[in-house]
Design an enzyme around this catalytic site. Structure first.
Site, PDB file in Angstrom:
ATOM      1  N   TYR A 129       0.863  -1.186   0.000  1.00  0.00           N
ATOM      2  CA  TYR A 129       0.000   0.000   0.000  1.00  0.00           C
ATOM      3  C   TYR A 129       0.895   1.231   0.000  1.00  0.00           C
ATOM      4  O   TYR A 129       1.461   1.627   1.006  1.00  0.00           O
ATOM      5  CB  TYR A 129      -0.915   0.025   1.216  1.00  0.00           C
ATOM      6  CG  TYR A 129      -1.921  -1.099   1.297  1.00  0.00           C
ATOM      7  CD1 TYR A 129      -2.148  -1.969   0.241  1.00  0.00           C
ATOM      8  CD2 TYR A 129      -2.666  -1.297   2.465  1.00  0.00           C
ATOM      9  CE1 TYR A 129      -3.065  -2.990   0.324  1.00  0.00           C
ATOM     10  CE2 TYR A 129      -3.601  -2.323   2.555  1.00  0.00           C
ATOM     11  CZ  TYR A 129      -3.785  -3.163   1.487  1.00  0.00           C
ATOM     12  OH  TYR A 129      -4.703  -4.182   1.585  1.00  0.00           O
ATOM     13  N   PRO A 173     -15.747  -5.408   1.467  1.00  0.00           N
ATOM     14  CA  PRO A 173     -16.954  -6.060   1.983  1.00  0.00           C
ATOM     15  C   PRO A 173     -18.254  -5.341   1.674  1.00  0.00           C
ATOM     16  O   PRO A 173     -19.314  -5.970   1.713  1.00  0.00           O
ATOM     17  CB  PRO A 173     -16.707  -6.100   3.489  1.00  0.00           C
ATOM     18  CG  PRO A 173     -15.820  -4.920   3.751  1.00  0.00           C
ATOM     19  CD  PRO A 173     -14.925  -4.848   2.546  1.00  0.00           C
ATOM     20  N   PRO A 209     -17.346  -9.955  -9.351  1.00  0.00           N
ATOM     21  CA  PRO A 209     -15.999 -10.136  -9.911  1.00  0.00           C
ATOM     22  C   PRO A 209     -15.955  -9.817 -11.392  1.00  0.00           C
ATOM     23  O   PRO A 209     -16.801 -10.264 -12.167  1.00  0.00           O
ATOM     24  CB  PRO A 209     -15.723 -11.624  -9.662  1.00  0.00           C
ATOM     25  CG  PRO A 209     -16.606 -11.990  -8.527  1.00  0.00           C
ATOM     26  CD  PRO A 209     -17.838 -11.154  -8.670  1.00  0.00           C
TER      27      PRO A 209
END
Length: 294
Positions: free
Chosen positions: A61, A210, A216
Protein backbone atom coordinates in the site's frame (compact mmCIF):
# COMPACT_ATOMS: atom_id res chain seq x y z
CA UNK A 1 -25.62 0.65 22.93
CA UNK A 2 -24.59 -2.59 24.62
CA UNK A 3 -21.01 -3.78 24.69
CA UNK A 4 -20.10 -5.12 21.28
CA UNK A 5 -19.15 -8.73 20.69
CA UNK A 6 -15.46 -9.49 20.30
CA UNK A 7 -13.83 -12.03 18.03
CA UNK A 8 -10.57 -13.82 18.81
CA UNK A 9 -7.86 -13.91 16.15
CA UNK A 10 -5.31 -16.62 16.79
CA UNK A 11 -4.97 -17.57 20.42
CA UNK A 12 -5.27 -14.20 22.09
CA UNK A 13 -6.05 -11.17 19.90
CA UNK A 14 -9.54 -9.98 20.84
CA UNK A 15 -11.01 -7.40 18.46
CA UNK A 16 -14.40 -6.11 17.32
CA UNK A 17 -16.38 -7.79 14.55
CA UNK A 18 -15.54 -4.98 12.09
CA UNK A 19 -12.02 -3.71 11.51
CA UNK A 20 -10.55 -1.03 9.27
CA UNK A 21 -8.74 -1.47 5.95
CA UNK A 22 -6.10 1.20 5.32
CA UNK A 23 -5.58 0.72 1.57
CA UNK A 24 -7.10 4.10 0.71
CA UNK A 25 -4.69 5.99 2.96
CA UNK A 26 -2.36 6.24 -0.01
CA UNK A 27 -1.99 8.46 -3.05
CA UNK A 28 -4.00 8.48 -6.29
CA UNK A 29 -4.41 4.97 -7.63
CA UNK A 30 -3.25 3.64 -4.25
CA UNK A 31 0.29 4.76 -5.10
CA UNK A 32 2.46 7.15 -3.08
CA UNK A 33 1.70 9.17 0.02
CA UNK A 34 -1.77 10.11 1.17
CA UNK A 35 -2.23 13.68 -0.14
CA UNK A 36 -3.05 15.28 3.22
CA UNK A 37 -0.74 13.59 5.69
CA UNK A 38 -1.95 15.51 8.74
CA UNK A 39 -5.57 14.75 7.88
CA UNK A 40 -4.65 11.08 7.48
CA UNK A 41 -3.03 10.96 10.90
CA UNK A 42 -5.99 12.76 12.45
CA UNK A 43 -8.37 10.27 10.83
CA UNK A 44 -6.46 7.27 12.18
CA UNK A 45 -6.49 8.68 15.71
CA UNK A 46 -10.21 9.38 15.49
CA UNK A 47 -10.79 5.89 14.12
CA UNK A 48 -9.18 4.29 17.16
CA UNK A 49 -11.13 6.63 19.45
CA UNK A 50 -14.33 5.57 17.64
CA UNK A 51 -13.66 1.92 18.44
CA UNK A 52 -11.44 0.48 15.72
CA UNK A 53 -9.18 -2.12 17.31
CA UNK A 54 -7.87 -3.86 14.18
CA UNK A 55 -6.17 -2.01 11.34
CA UNK A 56 -5.41 -3.99 8.20
CA UNK A 57 -2.56 -2.76 6.00
CA UNK A 58 0.18 -4.08 3.67
CA UNK A 59 3.68 -3.16 2.60
CA UNK A 60 2.47 -2.74 -1.01
CA UNK A 61 0.00 0.00 0.00
CA UNK A 62 1.87 3.02 -1.29
CA UNK A 63 4.16 1.00 -1.32
CA UNK A 64 5.20 1.38 2.33
CA UNK A 65 3.42 4.70 2.86
CA UNK A 66 0.35 3.33 4.67
CA UNK A 67 2.49 1.48 7.22
CA UNK A 68 4.56 4.61 7.80
CA UNK A 69 1.45 6.76 8.24
CA UNK A 70 -0.01 4.35 10.78
CA UNK A 71 3.16 4.56 12.86
CA UNK A 72 3.29 8.36 12.66
CA UNK A 73 -0.33 8.63 13.75
CA UNK A 74 -0.62 5.97 16.43
CA UNK A 75 2.76 4.88 17.80
CA UNK A 76 3.12 4.02 20.65
CA UNK A 77 0.04 1.91 19.99
CA UNK A 78 -2.78 1.43 22.50
CA UNK A 79 -2.48 -1.97 24.15
CA UNK A 80 -5.74 -3.19 22.62
CA UNK A 81 -4.92 -2.19 19.01
CA UNK A 82 -4.03 -4.97 16.57
CA UNK A 83 -2.06 -4.16 13.41
CA UNK A 84 -2.20 -6.67 10.56
CA UNK A 85 0.06 -6.31 7.55
CA UNK A 86 1.05 -8.35 4.50
CA UNK A 87 4.01 -9.14 2.28
CA UNK A 88 4.65 -10.86 -1.03
CA UNK A 89 3.47 -8.23 -3.52
CA UNK A 90 5.68 -5.58 -5.13
CA UNK A 91 4.76 -2.48 -7.08
CA UNK A 92 7.21 -0.26 -8.95
CA UNK A 93 4.99 2.50 -10.32
CA UNK A 94 1.54 4.06 -10.47
CA UNK A 95 0.31 1.66 -13.15
CA UNK A 96 -1.30 -1.49 -11.74
CA UNK A 97 0.63 -3.50 -14.34
CA UNK A 98 3.75 -2.96 -12.23
CA UNK A 99 2.38 -5.19 -9.44
CA UNK A 100 4.20 -8.50 -9.16
CA UNK A 101 4.33 -11.51 -6.85
CA UNK A 102 7.44 -12.57 -4.94
CA UNK A 103 7.70 -15.58 -2.65
CA UNK A 104 11.47 -15.86 -2.35
CA UNK A 105 12.16 -16.75 1.32
CA UNK A 106 14.92 -14.15 1.64
CA UNK A 107 12.60 -11.51 0.27
CA UNK A 108 9.81 -12.52 2.67
CA UNK A 109 12.21 -12.40 5.62
CA UNK A 110 13.26 -8.91 4.57
CA UNK A 111 9.62 -7.87 4.11
CA UNK A 112 8.71 -8.92 7.64
CA UNK A 113 11.71 -7.16 9.16
CA UNK A 114 11.06 -3.95 7.23
CA UNK A 115 7.32 -3.93 7.97
CA UNK A 116 8.10 -4.33 11.67
CA UNK A 117 10.59 -1.46 11.41
CA UNK A 118 8.15 0.82 9.58
CA UNK A 119 5.39 0.03 12.08
CA UNK A 120 7.75 0.46 15.02
CA UNK A 121 7.11 -2.94 16.58
CA UNK A 122 9.29 -5.86 17.59
CA UNK A 123 6.54 -8.37 16.79
CA UNK A 124 3.82 -8.07 14.14
CA UNK A 125 0.41 -9.07 15.54
CA UNK A 126 -0.85 -10.66 12.32
CA UNK A 127 1.22 -11.11 9.18
CA UNK A 128 -0.34 -12.36 5.94
CA UNK A 129 1.28 -13.91 2.94
CA UNK A 130 -0.33 -11.48 0.51
CA UNK A 131 -0.93 -13.92 -2.33
CA UNK A 132 -0.68 -17.54 -3.30
CA UNK A 133 0.31 -16.63 -6.87
CA UNK A 134 4.08 -16.29 -6.53
CA UNK A 135 5.97 -18.93 -8.50
CA UNK A 136 9.60 -18.08 -7.68
CA UNK A 137 9.40 -20.31 -4.59
CA UNK A 138 7.12 -23.16 -3.63
CA UNK A 139 4.06 -22.24 -1.63
CA UNK A 140 5.25 -24.57 1.12
CA UNK A 141 8.57 -22.71 1.34
CA UNK A 142 6.76 -19.38 1.58
CA UNK A 143 4.54 -20.53 4.43
CA UNK A 144 7.47 -22.28 6.06
CA UNK A 145 9.42 -19.02 6.02
CA UNK A 146 6.65 -17.25 7.93
CA UNK A 147 6.44 -20.17 10.36
CA UNK A 148 10.18 -19.84 10.98
CA UNK A 149 9.81 -16.10 11.63
CA UNK A 150 7.01 -16.77 14.10
CA UNK A 151 9.27 -19.14 16.02
CA UNK A 152 11.84 -16.36 16.13
CA UNK A 153 9.22 -14.00 17.58
CA UNK A 154 8.90 -11.55 14.67
CA UNK A 155 5.34 -12.67 13.92
CA UNK A 156 2.65 -13.46 16.48
CA UNK A 157 0.03 -14.90 14.10
CA UNK A 158 0.18 -15.99 10.46
CA UNK A 159 -2.52 -15.24 7.89
CA UNK A 160 -3.09 -16.04 4.23
CA UNK A 161 -4.45 -13.63 1.62
CA UNK A 162 -5.89 -14.50 -1.79
CA UNK A 163 -5.18 -18.22 -1.66
CA UNK A 164 -7.06 -21.30 -2.80
CA UNK A 165 -8.73 -23.86 -0.58
CA UNK A 166 -5.99 -26.31 -1.55
CA UNK A 167 -3.28 -23.83 -0.53
CA UNK A 168 -4.99 -23.25 2.80
CA UNK A 169 -5.03 -26.99 3.37
CA UNK A 170 -1.33 -27.24 2.49
CA UNK A 171 -0.44 -24.31 4.76
CA UNK A 172 -2.22 -25.90 7.71
CA UNK A 173 0.01 -28.94 7.38
CA UNK A 174 2.96 -26.62 8.00
CA UNK A 175 1.73 -24.18 10.66
CA UNK A 176 -1.33 -22.73 12.37
CA UNK A 177 -3.25 -20.20 10.26
CA UNK A 178 -5.03 -17.55 12.29
CA UNK A 179 -6.80 -15.63 9.51
CA UNK A 180 -7.67 -15.83 5.83
CA UNK A 181 -8.59 -12.77 3.80
CA UNK A 182 -10.25 -12.69 0.37
CA UNK A 183 -12.66 -10.73 -1.83
CA UNK A 184 -16.13 -11.52 -0.52
CA UNK A 185 -19.36 -9.54 -0.25
CA UNK A 186 -23.07 -9.66 -1.12
CA UNK A 187 -22.34 -9.49 -4.84
CA UNK A 188 -19.09 -11.50 -4.89
CA UNK A 189 -19.49 -14.88 -3.22
CA UNK A 190 -17.08 -16.91 -5.32
CA UNK A 191 -14.87 -17.41 -2.24
CA UNK A 192 -17.60 -19.15 -0.22
CA UNK A 193 -15.65 -22.46 -0.25
CA UNK A 194 -12.61 -20.63 1.14
CA UNK A 195 -14.75 -19.00 3.84
CA UNK A 196 -16.10 -22.41 4.82
CA UNK A 197 -12.64 -23.97 4.87
CA UNK A 198 -11.17 -21.10 6.88
CA UNK A 199 -13.74 -21.01 9.65
CA UNK A 200 -14.08 -24.78 9.62
CA UNK A 201 -10.41 -24.99 10.56
CA UNK A 202 -10.58 -22.37 13.29
CA UNK A 203 -9.37 -19.33 11.36
CA UNK A 204 -11.04 -15.94 11.14
CA UNK A 205 -12.27 -15.06 7.64
CA UNK A 206 -11.62 -11.43 6.69
CA UNK A 207 -13.57 -10.16 3.66
CA UNK A 208 -11.98 -7.28 1.77
CA UNK A 209 -14.13 -4.90 -0.30
CA UNK A 210 -16.95 -6.06 1.98
CA UNK A 211 -19.46 -3.34 1.11
CA UNK A 212 -18.93 -3.32 -2.65
CA UNK A 213 -21.85 -4.26 -4.86
CA UNK A 214 -19.46 -5.09 -7.68
CA UNK A 215 -19.37 -8.68 -8.88
CA UNK A 216 -16.00 -10.14 -9.91
CA UNK A 217 -14.80 -8.67 -13.19
CA UNK A 218 -17.16 -5.67 -13.15
CA UNK A 219 -15.48 -2.26 -13.36
CA UNK A 220 -18.30 -0.33 -11.73
CA UNK A 221 -21.21 -0.79 -9.35
CA UNK A 222 -23.72 -0.48 -12.18
CA UNK A 223 -25.09 -3.02 -14.66
CA UNK A 224 -26.46 -5.73 -12.43
CA UNK A 225 -25.75 -4.65 -8.87
CA UNK A 226 -28.65 -2.19 -9.21
CA UNK A 227 -30.90 -5.22 -8.79
CA UNK A 228 -29.06 -6.06 -5.58
CA UNK A 229 -29.42 -2.51 -4.30
CA UNK A 230 -33.15 -2.68 -5.03
CA UNK A 231 -33.42 -5.62 -2.62
CA UNK A 232 -31.15 -4.13 0.05
CA UNK A 233 -32.65 -0.63 0.10
CA UNK A 234 -36.02 -1.57 1.70
CA UNK A 235 -34.19 -3.62 4.33
CA UNK A 236 -31.94 -0.67 5.07
CA UNK A 237 -34.95 1.65 5.31
CA UNK A 238 -36.67 -0.70 7.76
CA UNK A 239 -33.63 -0.53 10.06
CA UNK A 240 -32.97 3.18 9.61
CA UNK A 241 -29.62 2.16 8.14
CA UNK A 242 -27.63 2.51 4.93
CA UNK A 243 -27.18 -0.16 2.28
CA UNK A 244 -23.47 -0.57 3.15
CA UNK A 245 -24.44 -1.13 6.77
CA UNK A 246 -26.84 -3.88 5.71
CA UNK A 247 -24.13 -5.55 3.61
CA UNK A 248 -21.83 -5.57 6.63
CA UNK A 249 -24.56 -6.82 8.96
CA UNK A 250 -25.28 -9.64 6.49
CA UNK A 251 -21.62 -10.60 6.37
CA UNK A 252 -21.60 -10.96 10.14
CA UNK A 253 -24.41 -13.52 9.84
CA UNK A 254 -22.24 -15.76 7.64
CA UNK A 255 -20.27 -16.98 10.67
CA UNK A 256 -19.20 -15.74 14.11
CA UNK A 257 -15.68 -15.95 12.66
CA UNK A 258 -16.21 -13.37 9.89
CA UNK A 259 -14.40 -10.04 10.38
CA UNK A 260 -14.87 -7.50 7.54
CA UNK A 261 -12.30 -4.71 7.06
CA UNK A 262 -14.04 -1.94 5.08
CA UNK A 263 -11.91 0.95 3.86
CA UNK A 264 -12.76 4.62 4.11
CA UNK A 265 -11.10 7.99 4.69
CA UNK A 266 -13.96 9.78 6.48
CA UNK A 267 -14.74 9.38 10.15
CA UNK A 268 -18.50 9.58 9.60
CA UNK A 269 -18.39 6.65 7.19
CA UNK A 270 -16.14 4.73 9.55
CA UNK A 271 -18.57 5.19 12.44
CA UNK A 272 -21.39 3.95 10.20
CA UNK A 273 -19.34 0.86 9.41
CA UNK A 274 -18.73 0.15 13.08
CA UNK A 275 -22.40 0.71 13.92
CA UNK A 276 -23.32 -2.10 11.53
CA UNK A 277 -22.24 -4.44 14.33
CA UNK A 278 -25.37 -3.40 16.23
CA UNK A 279 -27.84 -4.25 13.44
CA UNK A 280 -29.83 -7.46 13.88
CA UNK A 281 -31.29 -8.75 10.63
CA UNK A 282 -34.38 -10.92 10.79
CA UNK A 283 -34.24 -14.50 9.47
CA UNK A 284 -36.48 -13.40 6.59
CA UNK A 285 -34.14 -10.54 5.67
CA UNK A 286 -31.13 -12.85 5.79
CA UNK A 287 -32.91 -15.36 3.54
CA UNK A 288 -33.83 -12.59 1.10
CA UNK A 289 -30.20 -11.47 0.84
CA UNK A 290 -28.96 -15.06 0.66
CA UNK A 291 -31.25 -15.62 -2.33
CA UNK A 292 -29.47 -12.89 -4.30
CA UNK A 293 -26.69 -15.37 -5.05
CA UNK A 294 -29.06 -17.91 -6.61
Amino acid sequence: MTERTKITVGASLKVGRIGYGSMRLTGPGLFGDYPDREAGKKFLREAVEAGVDLIDTADVYGPHTAEALIREALHPYPEHLVIATKGGLVRSGPDLSTIGYIGNPQYLRQSVVLSARRLGVEQIDLYYLHTGRATDASFADQVGTLAELRKKGLIKNIGLSNVTVEQLREAREITDIAAVTAHYNVAARHEQPLLDAAVGGGAVFVPWQPVSLTAPGDSTDTNGPEAIAAVLSPIAEAHGATVPQITLAWLLTRSPSVLPVPATTTIGHLRENLDAQDLVLTPEEISTIDALAQ
